[in-house]
Design a protein around this motif. Structure first.
Motif: not given
Length: 238
Positions: A154-175
């Motif tokens: 829609r905006l005519d802007r390119p996409l840059v794909r980042a990657t996860r260096a590691r599979d982090t635990p879920s953020q749920r329940g963390l402060d």
């Protein structure tokens, strides 16, 4: 109801109810998939801290919250037009966990409409918050990538794909502090980024994930980084 059944219902609704508000089935506001009353009644995130997007009821518009003044986030600004509440929370849940294309299209339209023209003209590239490949396979869907691809077109802007260096635990329940620690060095971004990039996600909770990705983008060459999300989770709901 299963995911496939929900998708069938979404498709049926789109075909059977053309020209009707996606929320209440009233006649549409011209050119949009909602009526004027439903659009006005959505949980808009106004006023909000321009630094982190935290809802600031009763505060002066454009004023940064105390937390941002004490410890500014790694991104320069947050653009989050809605609060994660009411109809918006339901849309996000159907989009994120049921892969509902109808809900995703509505969220994309709301994000596009909620960002002023000078804001959408600002970035030179969009960077969606990536899921780890294992999580993407389990879910069968990467919601931030889905949004960013369509928004980029829609905006005519390119996409840059980042990657996860590691599979982090879920953020749920963390402060907030635990979330930052959990995400330290979690992302890899290709070098040679343009100077201005916008990170894209569906929901912003504490901002820790977007902050960690912003750090990686700066290391990859970005000078200014904005965080864009459809909805912000208010502090009292976290």
């Amino acid at each position: 109801m299963s995911t496939s059944a929900r998708k069938e219902v979404d498709g049926w609704l789109g075909r059977a109810l053309p020209g009707r508000c996606a929320f209440c089935l009233a006649p549409l506001l011209d050119g949009f998939p909602w009526c004027e009353a439903c659009f006005a009644g959505l949980p808009w995130n106004v006023p909000a801290c321009p630094g982190c997007g935290e809802p600031q009821p009763g505060a002066e518009a454009g004023r940064r919250c105390g937390r941002c003044l004490r410890r500014p986030p790694a991104f320069d600004r947050a653009r989050v037009p809605l609060r994660y509440a009411e109809e918006v929370a339901g849309l996000v849940q159907r989009f994120k966990f049921d892969a509902s294309p109808r809900a995703g299209k509505l969220l994309l339209d709301l994000l596009s409409t909620g960002l002023p023209a000078d804001v959408t003209a600002w970035p030179e590239a969009l960077v969606p918050v990536p899921l780890h490949p294992r999580r993407a396979r389990e879910r069968g869907f990467d919601q931030a990538l889905w949004l960013a691809r369509r928004l980029g077109r829609r905006l005519d802007r390119p996409l840059v794909r980042a990657t996860r260096a590691r599979d982090t635990p879920s953020q749920r329940g963390l402060d907030r502090g635990e979330r930052r620690a959990n995400l330290r060095a979690a992302f890899c971004v290709p070098g040679g980024l343009p100077g201005r990039v916008a990170l894209v996600d569906d929901v912003m909770t504490t901002g820790a994930t977007l902050g960690a990705l912003a750090v990686a983008c700066r290391r990859a060459g970005a000078r200014e980084v904005e965080a864009w999300a459809v909805a912000r989770t208010p502090l009292h709901d976290r």
